[in-house]
Design an enzyme around this catalytic site. Structure first.
Site, mmCIF file in Angstrom:
data_model
loop_
_atom_site.group_PDB
_atom_site.id
_atom_site.type_symbol
_atom_site.label_atom_id
_atom_site.label_comp_id
_atom_site.label_asym_id
_atom_site.label_seq_id
_atom_site.Cartn_x
_atom_site.Cartn_y
_atom_site.Cartn_z
ATOM 1 N N GLU A 225 0.871 -1.180 0.000
ATOM 2 C CA GLU A 225 0.000 0.000 0.000
ATOM 3 C C GLU A 225 0.906 1.228 0.000
ATOM 4 O OE1 GLU A 225 -3.044 -0.065 -0.500
ATOM 5 O OE2 GLU A 225 -3.548 -2.156 -0.126
ATOM 6 N N CYS A 259 -1.706 9.674 2.271
ATOM 7 C CA CYS A 259 -1.271 9.132 0.985
ATOM 8 C C CYS A 259 -2.295 9.361 -0.120
ATOM 9 C CB CYS A 259 -0.968 7.641 1.113
ATOM 10 S SG CYS A 259 -2.361 6.660 1.694
#
Length: 537
Positions: A225, A259
């Site tokens: 991720e 993010c």
């Protein structure tokens, strides 16, 4: 009060204990206890109470690590995890059931094909610093639900949260199955030297490459991720005031250390000035006395990350149209917007992962799409604020891990939906059922009855041409398209589609139906005559 809670000093796990820790969680998995769904549910319930009881501890730790406001700690970390736990506890007994409603040729029906869900084994979870609780515990929820054991390695850049997490896990979860290992690069290296059945990593691409390379040595599957230079799109059709408000929120939460937040915004040239005005208005609304004095604004995690972000501001050729204030002693960088005119500007070359972002003007939507696909072809997140037609064109021409229309990265806030990247922004997904599946092996199982041996005659030697021909005839189908790739149509095709009795396969289909019905009648007749068991032996 969170200010009264004492946070233990950061303490690294002894490196020489790591092999034994890895062996312990492997042995725990091999004991088979984690395959008991009730055992998993007990662990998940205990984790629920651990998060609940340690809520103030985590708020204090997150305040110390990131100056994260308590309400942000609750909404974006603790409450998110509680929601995911509630879903998992409610649905787990359904998720673990064998899949029987699956597609396969009718000739295999007697074998009762099914897919059994099995845990992968002992897994390693390596988390980041920006959401140091949520991004460690969310994958742990999936691992527990799947029946795996796990070692969690939090980021040393959020030491207070790492220590609080270790304390909670040791107090509430099975100590032989779930362990927190704290430390820095040496401890992470020692963990990667162990054999795992799955590695789950959240963080940057450079470390992800090291992990993926190390995992490849032992053929260990990984979920990565990562992040990306996430784009946003604004046009004349956009509600500029609303877009400014929502994008400002998305880039100031956690001081932009998200993010999913936008790295830059493509703005139609005619509305750039108006959009900038709206950004300045909403900034003053959010922080009337400036972000630095606000209790609602976090800080950059450490000096290393502060220097990295500030370098982008120091080297840009663009014009700062909002913010720009920095204070290294306080790890403070104000929400900052830079107007640039080139995709080669330092503000566009790297992921900011902070409260700074760019505006780059465009003339046509095709120009905007070209910019997005040039800057980063596979970002983690995409946000678009155009008209319906514009949004659909952006979505169809720009790839991303996920996307939100008319808001900032809300697709990542829904704990029931799969979350993950694509290309350089990652591989694999989790959250909700996807989190369970992330740590699950789908094992295909068939059960071949004894009576089928006569039908399986063509596979046995000596080879029989008639039997082989009959087998191919029974298991073959004719295409429903011609040699030009065009679908067949007309009455004959519809008969073939509905009954399997028309079109180019009419003869074969008819004979197959005769054989099938004859076989079914034979089975029924044997049962009625009391010879059913003999037939099935």
């Amino acid at each position: 009060m969170t200010s009264d809670i004492k946070i233990p000093a950061f303490e690294a796990t002894p490196i020489d204990s790591i092999p034994q820790i890895a062996a312990t969680v492997r042995q725990s998995y091999q004991s088979q206890k984690t395959k008991d769904v009730e055992w998993r549910l007990v662990q998940l319930r205990k984790l629920y109470w651990g998060l609940t009881d340690y809520s103030e501890n985590f708020q204090a730790a997150l305040k110390k690590d990131l100056n994260k406001p308590p309400h942000d700690a609750i909404l974006s970390e603790i409450h998110h995890l509680i929601q995911e736990l509630n879903l998992t506890l409610k649905k787990l007994k359904d998720w673990v059931k064998d899949d029987k409603d699956i597609e396969y040729p009718w000739t295999f029906s007697a074998m009762k094909p099914r897919i059994k869900k099995e845990p992968l084994g002992a897994v390693l979870i390596i988390g980041p610093y920006n959401f140091p609780l949520m991004l460690n515990i969310a994958p742990l929820i999936g691992a527990i639900a799947a029946g795996c054991t796990a070692v969690i390695k939090p980021s040393e850049s959020a030491p207070a949260t790492a220590m609080a997490m270790k304390e909670m896990v040791e107090k509430y979860l099975d100590p032989e199955s779930f362990v927190v290992v704290n430390g820095r690069i040496p401890e992470s290296t020692a963990l990667l030297n162990e054999k795992w059945d799955k590695i789950f990593y959240t963080g940057g691409a450079s470390v992800a490459k090291i992990i993926a390379k190390k995992a490849a040595e032992t053929l260990t599957p990984v979920t990565l991720e990562l992040g990306g230079r996430n784009p946003s799109f604004i046009s004349k059709s956009t509600n500029l005031a609303l877009a400014a408000r929502r994008l400002m929120w998305g880039k100031t939460l956690n001081a932009g250390q998200v993010c999913l937040s936008q790295n830059y915004v493509t703005v139609q040239r005619d509305v750039v000035d108006d959009f900038v005005k709206h950004l300045n208005v909403v900034y003053k609304e959010f922080y009337p006395n400036g972000a630095k004095t606000s209790v609602d604004y976090a800080r950059i995690v450490n000096e290393q990350q502060f220097d990295r972000i500030k370098k982008m501001l120091d080297t840009t050729n663009g014009k700062i149209v909002l913010g720009g204030e920095t204070d290294r002693s306080d790890l403070y960088i104000s929400p900052t917007v830079v107007l640039v005119d080139s995709v080669d500007d330092p503000m566009m070359k790297d992921e900011s992962f902070g409260p700074v972002w760019s505006i780059i003007p465009y003339d046509t939507i095709d120009d905007a799409i070209k910019i997005m696909n040039t800057v980063d072809p596979t970002p983690l997140s995409l946000t678009t604020f155009g008209s319906k037609a514009e949004n659909e064109k952006i979505l169809s021409h720009v790839t991303s891990g996920g996307a939100t229309i008319n808001d900032a990265w809300m697709h990542g806030a829904i704990s029931t939906l799969p979350f993950g990247g694509v290309g350089e922004s990652g591989m694999g997904s989790y959250h909700g059922r996807a989190g369970f599946e992330c740590f699950t092996h789908r094992r295909t199982i068939v059960e071949v009855p004894n009576w089928m041996d006569k039908l399986l005659r063509p596979r046995y030697p000596p080879f029989s041409a008639p039997d082989f021909k009959r087998h191919l005839w029974m298991t073959s189908t004719k295409p429903n398209f011609d040699r030009d790739g065009k679908p067949l149509s007309g009455p004959g095709y519809w008969l073939w589609l509905i009954f399997g009795l028309g079109g180019p396969s009419a003869k074969g289909a008819l004979l197959r139906w005769i054989v099938l019905l004859t076989s079914a009648y034979a089975v029924f007749s044997r049962y009625r005559s009391g010879r059913g068991l003999e037939f099935w032996k």
